[in-house]
Design a protein around this motif. Structure first.
Motif, PDB file in Angstrom:
ATOM      1  N   THR A 134       0.829  -1.206   0.000  1.00 48.02           N
ATOM      2  CA  THR A 134       0.000   0.000   0.000  1.00 48.02           C
ATOM      3  C   THR A 134       0.862   1.253   0.000  1.00 48.02           C
ATOM      4  O   THR A 134       0.355   2.360   0.164  1.00 48.02           O
ATOM      5  N   THR A 135       2.156   1.075  -0.204  1.00 52.03           N
ATOM      6  CA  THR A 135       3.090   2.173  -0.356  1.00 52.03           C
ATOM      7  C   THR A 135       4.087   1.800  -1.450  1.00 52.03           C
ATOM      8  O   THR A 135       4.344   0.610  -1.681  1.00 52.03           O
ATOM      9  N   THR A 136       4.618   2.793  -2.112  1.00 50.59           N
ATOM     10  CA  THR A 136       5.643   2.525  -3.126  1.00 50.59           C
ATOM     11  C   THR A 136       7.041   2.475  -2.527  1.00 50.59           C
ATOM     12  O   THR A 136       8.005   2.190  -3.231  1.00 50.59           O
ATOM     13  N   ASP A 137       7.153   2.739  -1.211  1.00 48.78           N
ATOM     14  CA  ASP A 137       8.460   2.754  -0.555  1.00 48.78           C
ATOM     15  C   ASP A 137       8.370   2.039   0.794  1.00 48.78           C
ATOM     16  O   ASP A 137       8.457   2.664   1.853  1.00 48.78           O
ATOM     17  N   PRO A 138       8.207   0.713   0.773  1.00 45.24           N
ATOM     18  CA  PRO A 138       8.067  -0.014   2.028  1.00 45.24           C
ATOM     19  C   PRO A 138       9.349   0.005   2.861  1.00 45.24           C
ATOM     20  O   PRO A 138      10.458   0.120   2.323  1.00 45.24           O
ATOM     21  N   SER A 139       9.182  -0.126   4.156  1.00 40.70           N
ATOM     22  CA  SER A 139      10.317  -0.161   5.075  1.00 40.70           C
ATOM     23  C   SER A 139      11.173  -1.402   4.819  1.00 40.70           C
ATOM     24  O   SER A 139      10.667  -2.440   4.369  1.00 40.70           O
ATOM     25  N   PRO A 140      12.483  -1.313   5.128  1.00 36.35           N
ATOM     26  CA  PRO A 140      13.343  -2.486   4.920  1.00 36.35           C
ATOM     27  C   PRO A 140      12.843  -3.729   5.645  1.00 36.35           C
ATOM     28  O   PRO A 140      12.932  -4.840   5.114  1.00 36.35           O
ATOM     29  N   GLY A 141      12.304  -3.580   6.856  1.00 35.00           N
ATOM     30  CA  GLY A 141      11.814  -4.739   7.597  1.00 35.00           C
ATOM     31  C   GLY A 141      10.633  -5.403   6.917  1.00 35.00           C
ATOM     32  O   GLY A 141      10.556  -6.635   6.846  1.00 35.00           O
ATOM     33  N   ALA A 142       9.712  -4.590   6.416  1.00 35.08           N
ATOM     34  CA  ALA A 142       8.565  -5.141   5.697  1.00 35.08           C
ATOM     35  C   ALA A 142       9.009  -5.790   4.390  1.00 35.08           C
ATOM     36  O   ALA A 142       8.548  -6.886   4.031  1.00 35.08           O
ATOM     37  N   MET A 189       5.347  -9.567  -4.896  1.00 35.80           N
ATOM     38  CA  MET A 189       4.250  -8.718  -4.425  1.00 35.80           C
ATOM     39  C   MET A 189       4.357  -7.317  -5.018  1.00 35.80           C
ATOM     40  O   MET A 189       5.437  -6.744  -5.112  1.00 35.80           O
ATOM     41  N   ARG A 190       3.202  -6.766  -5.427  1.00 36.51           N
ATOM     42  CA  ARG A 190       3.172  -5.486  -6.136  1.00 36.51           C
ATOM     43  C   ARG A 190       2.155  -4.553  -5.503  1.00 36.51           C
ATOM     44  O   ARG A 190       1.513  -4.882  -4.511  1.00 36.51           O
ATOM     45  N   THR A 191       1.986  -3.394  -6.126  1.00 35.98           N
ATOM     46  CA  THR A 191       0.991  -2.430  -5.687  1.00 35.98           C
ATOM     47  C   THR A 191      -0.343  -2.707  -6.384  1.00 35.98           C
ATOM     48  O   THR A 191      -0.408  -3.448  -7.374  1.00 35.98           O
ATOM     49  N   THR A 192      -1.391  -2.064  -5.891  1.00 37.98           N
ATOM     50  CA  THR A 192      -2.708  -2.219  -6.504  1.00 37.98           C
ATOM     51  C   THR A 192      -2.693  -1.770  -7.961  1.00 37.98           C
ATOM     52  O   THR A 192      -3.253  -2.442  -8.836  1.00 37.98           O
ATOM     53  N   ALA A 193      -2.069  -0.634  -8.235  1.00 40.73           N
ATOM     54  CA  ALA A 193      -2.042  -0.119  -9.603  1.00 40.73           C
ATOM     55  C   ALA A 193      -1.406  -1.126 -10.558  1.00 40.73           C
ATOM     56  O   ALA A 193      -1.898  -1.340 -11.684  1.00 40.73           O
ATOM     57  N   GLU A 194      -0.342  -1.776 -10.115  1.00 41.55           N
ATOM     58  CA  GLU A 194       0.321  -2.764 -10.969  1.00 41.55           C
ATOM     59  C   GLU A 194      -0.571  -3.980 -11.198  1.00 41.55           C
ATOM     60  O   GLU A 194      -0.621  -4.532 -12.308  1.00 41.55           O
ATOM     61  N   ASN A 195      -1.297  -4.388 -10.181  1.00 43.94           N
ATOM     62  CA  ASN A 195      -2.158  -5.557 -10.330  1.00 43.94           C
ATOM     63  C   ASN A 195      -3.411  -5.261 -11.131  1.00 43.94           C
ATOM     64  O   ASN A 195      -3.920  -6.128 -11.844  1.00 43.94           O
ATOM     65  N   VAL A 196      -3.932  -4.057 -11.016  1.00 48.75           N
ATOM     66  CA  VAL A 196      -5.067  -3.666 -11.856  1.00 48.75           C
ATOM     67  C   VAL A 196      -4.662  -3.747 -13.329  1.00 48.75           C
ATOM     68  O   VAL A 196      -5.399  -4.288 -14.171  1.00 48.75           O
ATOM     69  N   ALA A 197      -3.486  -3.223 -13.656  1.00 51.92           N
ATOM     70  CA  ALA A 197      -3.003  -3.278 -15.035  1.00 51.92           C
ATOM     71  C   ALA A 197      -2.836  -4.722 -15.495  1.00 51.92           C
ATOM     72  O   ALA A 197      -3.169  -5.073 -16.638  1.00 51.92           O
TER      73      ALA A 197
END
Length: 252
Positions: A154-162, A173-181
């Motif tokens: 849900t972010t384009t810049d996830p924390s290193p731990g996540a 794993m991708r973002t919503t926008a990438e999966n919609v496309a």
């Protein structure tokens, strides 16, 4: 996943199975979310043919059979889950409308255009979002609906731990926008999107956390239990950075 006859399970695998045995569900979700997604899927035939892929013990299977009056083929590789589902279906009076199938989700022995609705909660990541879209699309009648939930950033810049946690288990794993496309490229119309609420994660993690503590009190391997429960800790720390998004798709 069901173990082969030659496979010798590791202590971690045995601990994982013990921690997940008889849990209400095996992924984030809720009866309320299943009902909402079914409404968002829109019109179905009077007695729809439904396939529930990666069904686990069948929380969605039973809800779908009860709400639609249709017949549901419930697919999973782990036979103990399916036996539990069969018992629950019989107890709830839905036994005649639920058929279980032991099969891999990426090679389903089901005919093309045999389903009005294909459903999968919390399981598509096992084969990958793109592969699931391609593999499961053939099951649908023209205009049929595919409903699935997918782990997403849900972010384009996830924390290193996540990032480290998810890269170990689901590097694609991708973002919503990438999966919609991706869904549109695969020949679907995106009819609705829904980010599962925190309550749906609690419905999965609270019983799991309780089971882990019971096993800890019973003398189970602490290191293995810590590993099984690591996903709960990561969610507490980084939950704002990822989630499960439900996709309601129509085959074009």
């Amino acid at each position: 996943m069901a173990a082969s006859s030659r496979h010798v399970s590791t202590p971690l695998e045995r601990t994982f199975r013990a921690a997940h045995e008889d849990l209400p569900r095996e992924a984030p979700g809720s009866e309320e979310t299943t009902a909402l997604l079914l409404r968002l899927a829109g019109a179905l035939p009077e007695t729809p043919r439904i396939v529930d892929i990666g069904c686990g013990t069948g929380p969605a299977t039973l809800a779908l059979a009860g709400a639609t009056g249709g017949e549901v083929v419930a697919v999973d590789l782990y036979e103990p889950y399916l036996r539990r589902l069969q018992a629950r279906a019989a107890t709830s009076g839905l036994g005649e409308r639920v058929r279980t199938l032991v099969a891999p989700m990426d090679d389903l022995p089901l005919p093309d255009a045999s389903a009005d609705l294909v459903w999968s909660e919390g399981a598509a990541y096992i084969m990958g979002f793109d592969a699931a879209l391609v593999s499961w699309r053939r099951l649908l009648n023209p205009g049929g609906a595919l409903v699935l939930t997918e782990a997403e950033w849900t972010t384009t810049d996830p924390s290193p731990g996540a990032r480290a946690f998810w890269d170990a288990g689901y590097p694609a794993m991708r973002t919503t926008a990438e999966n919609v496309a991706a869904a549109q490229r695969a020949g679907f119309t995106v009819q609705a999107l829904y980010l599962l609420p925190d309550a749906d994660w609690d419905a999965y993690y609270r019983p799991l956390a309780h089971r882990i503590e019971l096993l800890r009190d019973g003398g189970a391997d602490p290191a293995a239990l810590d590993e099984v429960g690591r996903e709960i800790t990561v969610r507490e720390q980084f939950g704002a950075e990822y989630g499960y998004t439900a996709y309601v798709l129509r085959r074009r």
